[in-house]
Design an enzyme around this catalytic site. Structure first.
Site, PDB file in Angstrom:
ATOM      1  N   HIS A 125      91.571  76.417 -94.786  1.00 43.57           N
ATOM      2  CA  HIS A 125      90.507  77.641 -94.358  1.00 43.57           C
ATOM      3  C   HIS A 125      90.188  76.722 -95.804  1.00 43.57           C
ATOM      4  O   HIS A 125      88.713  77.332 -96.563  1.00 43.57           O
ATOM      5  CB  HIS A 125      91.005  78.992 -94.687  1.00 43.57           C
ATOM      6  CG  HIS A 125      91.184  79.391 -93.733  1.00 43.57           C
ATOM      7  ND1 HIS A 125      90.675  79.279 -92.576  1.00 43.57           N
ATOM      8  CD2 HIS A 125      92.667  80.282 -92.853  1.00 43.57           C
ATOM      9  CE1 HIS A 125      90.849  79.899 -91.978  1.00 43.57           C
ATOM     10  NE2 HIS A 125      92.120  80.289 -91.910  1.00 43.57           N
ATOM     11  N   ASP A 162      94.663  76.099 -84.475  1.00 42.09           N
ATOM     12  CA  ASP A 162      95.105  77.599 -84.909  1.00 42.09           C
ATOM     13  C   ASP A 162      94.192  78.516 -84.696  1.00 42.09           C
ATOM     14  O   ASP A 162      93.120  78.128 -83.927  1.00 42.09           O
ATOM     15  CB  ASP A 162      94.766  77.308 -86.486  1.00 42.09           C
ATOM     16  CG  ASP A 162      94.764  78.470 -87.265  1.00 42.09           C
ATOM     17  OD1 ASP A 162      96.440  78.138 -87.930  1.00 42.09           O
ATOM     18  OD2 ASP A 162      94.160  79.586 -87.678  1.00 42.09           O
ATOM     19  N   HIS A 164      92.706  80.966 -86.195  1.00 47.41           N
ATOM     20  CA  HIS A 164      91.683  80.884 -87.032  1.00 47.41           C
ATOM     21  C   HIS A 164      90.910  80.094 -87.044  1.00 47.41           C
ATOM     22  O   HIS A 164      91.460  78.986 -86.597  1.00 47.41           O
ATOM     23  CB  HIS A 164      92.244  81.847 -88.507  1.00 47.41           C
ATOM     24  CG  HIS A 164      93.320  82.526 -88.394  1.00 47.41           C
ATOM     25  ND1 HIS A 164      94.018  82.483 -88.509  1.00 47.41           N
ATOM     26  CD2 HIS A 164      92.467  83.988 -88.426  1.00 47.41           C
ATOM     27  CE1 HIS A 164      95.051  84.049 -88.560  1.00 47.41           C
ATOM     28  NE2 HIS A 164      93.708  84.477 -88.548  1.00 47.41           N
ATOM     29  N   ASP A 246      99.947  80.909 -84.326  1.00 47.77           N
ATOM     30  CA  ASP A 246      99.505  82.063 -84.467  1.00 47.77           C
ATOM     31  C   ASP A 246      98.800  82.708 -83.674  1.00 47.77           C
ATOM     32  O   ASP A 246      98.722  83.448 -83.470  1.00 47.77           O
ATOM     33  CB  ASP A 246      98.711  82.121 -85.921  1.00 47.77           C
ATOM     34  CG  ASP A 246      97.597  80.771 -86.633  1.00 47.77           C
ATOM     35  OD1 ASP A 246      97.278  80.586 -85.961  1.00 47.77           O
ATOM     36  OD2 ASP A 246      97.350  81.482 -87.500  1.00 47.77           O
TER      37      ASP A 246
HETATM   38 ZN   LIG Z   1      95.938  80.859 -88.861  1.00 49.62          ZN
END
Ligand SMILES: [Zn+2]
Length: 309
Positions: A125, A162, A164, A246
């Protein structure tokens, strides 16, 4: 040919405070998983400190030094609502990025089959000028830029499973035709980017958003039908994996409902492409994964696949 495992005890000293999901126990779970006898053959390596010059290849000129200057001597500094630094965060972040540098060196120059970096904080991120979403330095971006700058690679691919979207990685390489970024992620979900129409200036960004509860079959078909063919066509000379776990069904932050076995499957599929275009070169680094049991099982499946090279 061996699989290398990079980590460092300093990555346990990045303290995010009571109740934070991105906690040192995550890395302890990874270390426990890889302590089992079937991982005895891993080549265990200490993650070195990254140099500022490695970081400025992808982050703004003053970003790293400004960030490190803000590391507190005690207590916490909040960079945003959920991205915190404690006294140990500076060294942890430099070790996490340094693991990528050393892993790329080992795999590209010294002929290890592949490598997994069990480090934290995560990175995908972090944008060129901004920490975000538990991430300080963008580890995969630093690794990809190192491979291009040091070894003259012309095509490096980053595969991010991931749950996200890796907004930071996408942002850093948006205009760069030498680095492909491919991602499956749950949408809508933090950080909100990653629609399939976001393809970068040179069509080297491949986003495959998935919906809550999509599960194994849709995850696998996103890879089979979209990501793997694009990856094969790009013909990367090195593949870097943003290995977040995740998307596991036990994870508290998302609901994509994957099983540990899916992480083994996707790892083998990415390795198959690497075998045909990159001499098998794969470097993987830990991103998310917030349920300790889910993380343990998933890392075991991922590293077992890597060791099967
Ligand atoms: Zn994540």
């Amino acid at each position: 040919m061996t699989t290398a495992f990079f980590t460092h005890p300093a990555c346990l000293e990045h303290d995010t405070g009571q109740g934070h999901p991105e906690r040192p126990q995550r890395l302890e779970a990874v270390l426990l998983a890889l302590d089992e006898p079937e991982f005895a053959k891993l080549e265990r390596c200490e993650a070195p400190l990254a140099e500022i010059a490695h970081i400025t290849r992808v982050h703004d000129k003053h970003y790293a030094s400004d960030l490190l200057a803000r590391v507190p001597q005690r207590g916490w500094v909040a960079l945003d609502g959920d991205t915190l630094m404690s006294a140990g965060s500076g060294e942890a972040a430099l070790r996490a990025a340094g693991a990528m540098i050393a892993a790329v060196d080992l795999v590209v120059k010294n002929g290890a089959a592949n490598a997994f970096c069990g480090v934290r904080p995560p990175g995908h991120h972090a944008e060129s000028d901004m920490a975000m979403g538990f991430c300080l330095f963008n580890n995969v971006a630093i690794g990809a830029a190192h491979a291009c700058a040091t070894y003259g690679l012309k095509r490096v691919a980053i595969v991010d499973f991931d749950v996200h979207h890796g907004n930071g990685t996408q942002d850093i390489f948006w205009h760069d035709p030498t680095v492909m970024y491919c991602s499956t992620h749950q949408m809508p979900l933090f950080p909100g980017t990653g629609a399939s129409g976001e393809r970068g200036e040179h069509d080297t960004i491949v986003n495959a958003p998935l919906a809550s509860e999509d599960g194994s079959a849709k995850f696998r078909s996103a890879f089979e039908n979209l990501i793997l063919p694009q990856l094969q066509k790009f013909a990367p000379e090195l593949i870097i994996i943003s290995a977040g776990f995740d998307a596991h069904y036990r994870d508290p932050l998302a609901s994509l409902n994957l099983k540990a076995d899916d992480f083994g499957w996707v790892t083998r599929k990415v390795m198959d492409v690497a075998q045909t275009t990159a001499g098998g070169r794969v470097v993987s680094v830990l991103e998310g994964g917030y349920d300790l049991q889910g993380l343990k099982e998933s890392v075991a499946a991922h590293v077992t696949a890597l060791m099967g090279a």
